[in-house]
Motif scaffolding. Structure first.
Motif, short mmCIF file in Angstrom:
data_model
loop_
_atom_site.label_atom_id
_atom_site.label_comp_id
_atom_site.label_asym_id
_atom_site.label_seq_id
_atom_site.Cartn_x
_atom_site.Cartn_y
_atom_site.Cartn_z
N TYR A 1 -8.33 4.85 -6.83
CA TYR A 1 -7.97 3.48 -6.48
C TYR A 1 -7.28 3.42 -5.11
CZ TYR A 1 -8.97 2.19 -11.33
OH TYR A 1 -9.58 1.99 -12.54
N PHE B 1 0.84 -1.20 0.00
CA PHE B 1 0.00 0.00 0.00
C PHE B 1 0.87 1.26 0.00
CE2 PHE B 1 -2.89 3.02 2.36
CZ PHE B 1 -3.74 3.25 1.29
N ALA C 1 -8.45 1.34 -1.87
CA ALA C 1 -7.52 0.38 -1.26
C ALA C 1 -7.53 0.46 0.26
CB ALA C 1 -6.11 0.61 -1.79
#
Length: 183
Positions: free
Chosen positions: A114, A90, A118
């Motif tokens: 996105y 991440f 996430a």
């Protein structure tokens, strides 16, 4: 607690370099022209995006003691390494989004969206990993308000996503044809 000169130099390097490049890439526009470049709220977003990977590093650093305890449990290593893979993955995605932002890529808006999606995905995968591998109920994993920080992060990032898709400055900065962008 005493910090040496080198500690402060490293902090300045980690924080200062991304902020410097963000400010340097800002384009000055005349007051009559439509807003473009890193200024206003977009500058605040850019600084936050530059500092976001440091938040992940602080989460990892704050969890070291817990990681050491979990390593002593059966399958604990799988949980620790799995969580580290999720968090570092991440963090790398956050860096990619920041690079797209600084380069004024037309892909930035989509990548930022996105990145927002996430947040709950990483949290759910992490919770599921811990619960399944250690064979504990998810409610035990979520005890003590463990879900509060991800929920707050998701909501606040959602406000920024709305800004990115509604802002004239963002549209002019990231949706302009390549020939009109300044370096």
């Amino acid at each position: 607690m005493h910090f040496s000169f080198w500690h402060w130099a490293v902090v300045l390097l980690i924080v200062g370099v991304p902020v410097f490049f963000t400010v340097r890439s800002a384009r000055r526009s005349s007051p009559e022209a439509a807003p473009v470049g890193f200024g206003g709220w977009l500058m605040l977003l850019a600084i936050g995006q530059a500092l976001a990977p440091l938040r992940i590093l602080s989460i990892i650093a704050g969890s070291i003691e817990g990681y050491q305890q979990i390593l002593t449990v059966q399958n604990g290593a799988l949980v620790v390494y799995g969580e580290l893979v999720l968090l570092i993955g991440f963090m790398l995605f956050q860096v990619i989004v920041f690079i797209a932002m600084v380069r004024r890529s037309h892909r930035f808006k989509r990548l930022f969206f996105y990145q927002w999606l996430a947040i709950p995905v990483v949290f759910i995968l992490d919770t599921a990993l811990i619960a399944m591998v250690l064979d504990v109920p998810a409610s035990q994993v979520l005890a003590g308000g463990a879900a509060v920080a991800p929920i707050v992060s998701f909501v606040l990032a959602g406000v920024w996503v709305a800004y990115v898709y509604k802002s004239v400055r963002v549209k002019n900065t990231f949706d302009a044809p390549a020939g009109l962008k300044s370096a």
